[in-house]
Motif scaffolding. Structure first.
Motif, PDB file in Angstrom:
ATOM      1  N   LEU A 134       0.843  -1.230   0.114  1.00 35.51           N
ATOM      2  CA  LEU A 134      -0.021  -0.183   0.022  1.00 35.51           C
ATOM      3  C   LEU A 134       0.654   1.240  -0.045  1.00 35.51           C
ATOM      4  O   LEU A 134       0.619   2.138  -0.649  1.00 35.51           O
ATOM      5  N   LEU A 135       1.848   1.216   0.834  1.00 38.61           N
ATOM      6  CA  LEU A 135       2.781   2.365   0.770  1.00 38.61           C
ATOM      7  C   LEU A 135       3.352   2.712  -0.587  1.00 38.61           C
ATOM      8  O   LEU A 135       3.496   3.773  -1.098  1.00 38.61           O
ATOM      9  N   TRP A 162       0.839   4.118  -2.814  1.00 32.17           N
ATOM     10  CA  TRP A 162       0.523   5.484  -2.561  1.00 32.17           C
ATOM     11  C   TRP A 162       1.632   6.296  -2.718  1.00 32.17           C
ATOM     12  O   TRP A 162       1.476   7.542  -3.302  1.00 32.17           O
ATOM     13  N   LEU A 163       2.895   6.049  -2.648  1.00 28.10           N
ATOM     14  CA  LEU A 163       4.095   7.041  -2.749  1.00 28.10           C
ATOM     15  C   LEU A 163       4.805   6.772  -4.017  1.00 28.10           C
ATOM     16  O   LEU A 163       5.670   7.930  -4.285  1.00 28.10           O
TER      17      LEU A 163
END
Length: 148
Positions: free
Chosen positions: A142-143, A146-147
């Motif tokens: 997820l990180l 997202w990034l």
């Protein structure tokens, strides 16, 4: 000095580092919320919820896939590295933690029964349950999405 500048701009590297920081921070937050127990040493400890090793390698593999393509050789290498690390976290290191717990119990009984000798207690929290590995994987993935 250009090397440091390039490293500072490497989003895949930083998302992997953030995966470790986030997972380690959660190891402090979860016991605080669930048990009302603050243990800042957990930030640098092994084992526990979630697996920071897994968060790092999953953030790395996902970031590489996003940046280089999920068909790339780089993604294949990082994905296989992630599999090895996750297997180790839930397998070998968890078994080592269970062995340490058994040895600590044996040594405690021996010392209580008058067989006095010095003994250094072994660390028992080394590996992860499959759920802790799963949560670490989801955190890293997820990180990265997202990034990166």
């Amino acid at each position: 000095m250009q090397v440091f500048s390039e490293m500072a701009q490497n989003r895949v590297l930083w998302v992997a580092v953030l995966g470790w920081v986030a997972a380690q921070a959660l190891k402090v937050v979860f016991p605080l919320l669930l048990e009302r127990k603050l243990d800042l040493k957990r930030f640098f400890g092994l084992g526990g919820m979630p697996s920071s090793h897994t968060a790092v390698v999953c953030a790395l593999a996902t970031g590489v896939g996003i940046a280089s393509g999920f068909h790339s050789v780089e993604f294949a290498i990082s994905a296989m590295l992630a599999m090895v690390v996750m297997t180790d976290a839930a397998g070998v290191r968890r078994a080592a933690g269970k062995q340490a717990a058994a040895l600590n119990r044996i040594m405690k009984e021996l010392m209580e029964n008058g067989k006095g000798f010095s003994y250094e207690t072994l660390k028992e929290l080394l590996g992860h349950s499959p759920f802790e590995v799963l949560v670490g994987a989801l955190l890293g993935i997820l990180l990265a999405f997202w990034l990166v």
